[in-house]
Write an enzyme that holds these catalytic residues in place. Structure first.
Site, PDB file in Angstrom:
ATOM      1  N   ASP A 109       7.025   3.810   3.339  1.00  0.00           N
ATOM      2  CA  ASP A 109       7.211   4.819   4.388  1.00  0.00           C
ATOM      3  C   ASP A 109       8.672   4.794   4.837  1.00  0.00           C
ATOM      4  OD1 ASP A 109       6.830   6.645   6.432  1.00  0.00           O
ATOM      5  OD2 ASP A 109       5.814   5.243   7.764  1.00  0.00           O
ATOM      6  N   ARG A 135      -9.970   0.861   6.601  1.00  0.00           N
ATOM      7  CA  ARG A 135      -9.508   0.223   5.360  1.00  0.00           C
ATOM      8  C   ARG A 135     -10.564   0.288   4.263  1.00  0.00           C
ATOM      9  NH1 ARG A 135      -4.694  -2.537   6.380  1.00  0.00           N
ATOM     10  NH2 ARG A 135      -4.510  -3.593   8.386  1.00  0.00           N
ATOM     11  N   ASP A 142       0.817  -1.209   0.000  1.00  0.00           N
ATOM     12  CA  ASP A 142       0.000   0.000   0.000  1.00  0.00           C
ATOM     13  C   ASP A 142       0.850   1.258   0.000  1.00  0.00           C
ATOM     14  OD1 ASP A 142       0.914  -0.507   2.587  1.00  0.00           O
ATOM     15  OD2 ASP A 142      -1.028  -0.334   3.553  1.00  0.00           O
TER      16      ASP A 142
END
Ligand code: IMP
Ligand code: MG
Length: 180
Positions: free
Chosen positions: A102, A165, A99
């Site tokens: 980071d 989500r 997703d």
């Protein structure tokens, strides 16, 4: 749930339009190659299902469960694999879907473990989002949906403590909801 969102970054139609372009690149790049897509659960579930239905290749799909957040908004620094075994990717090209990129720790750990133990022909990554920031582990994703600032976002698969989500859009979570 929607009231917890400070600002919407990407509406569903914007995301899907971007996936058309990403899917076209993936299809062109892996045309004629044995491709295994590995979706990193749970965050990439919705992204993977929308992206892969746009990729007209005879690919194989596997999933991998890892945890690095343990419920907060900062990566714990430890990437835990939930399964002992890896998909069989002998003689195949691997595209890992996640997703968001980071700190880089999750994808770095997955790519390293795949290269070391499963020995695929190649390993690349495709992420829906990439945070513009200094990473703890250097990692380049070949395919990036959108670059964003260093903010905590939820929706379209991304969670905060397993919530949000199922929001159809991606938005910035109101910081007072997680500030201690
Ligand atoms: P990394 O290992 O720090 O690159 O983090 C990757 C994982 O952390 C992702 O797969 C997400 O599950 C989670 N993550 C990182 N940033 C966010 C965010 O802004 N919202 C929700 N989850 C995030
Ligand atoms: Mg998460």
């Amino acid at each position: 749930m929607v009231g917890d969102i400070e600002r919407i970054l990407f509406q569903e139609r914007t995301i899907l339009r971007r996936l058309d372009a990403l899917a076209a690149r993936v299809a062109a790049d892996y045309q004629g190659r044995e491709l295994t897509v590995i979706a990193v659960l749970n965050g990439s579930l919705i992204f993977a299902s929308d992206l892969l239905r746009r990729v007209p290749l005879p690919l194989q799909l596997d999933c991998l469960s890892v945890a690095s957040y343990h419920g907060g908004t900062e990566s714990s620094g430890v990437v835990t694999f939930e399964q002992a075994s890896l998909p069989d990717v002998d003689g195949r090209h691997v595209l890992v879907l996640d997703d968001i990129l980071d700190s880089g720790r999750t994808l770095h750990a997955i790519a390293e473990r795949l290269r070391r133990e499963a020995k695929p022909l190649s390993v690349e990554a495709c992420v829906l989002l990439s945070k513009r920031k200094e990473r703890a582990e250097h990692f380049e994703a070949r395919y990036v949906g959108f670059e964003i600032g260093d903010e905590f976002v939820v929706g379209y698969g991304l969670d905060y403590q397993e919530r949000y989500r199922n929001l159809p859009f991606i938005g910035v979570l109101r910081p007072e909801l997680y500030a201690s």
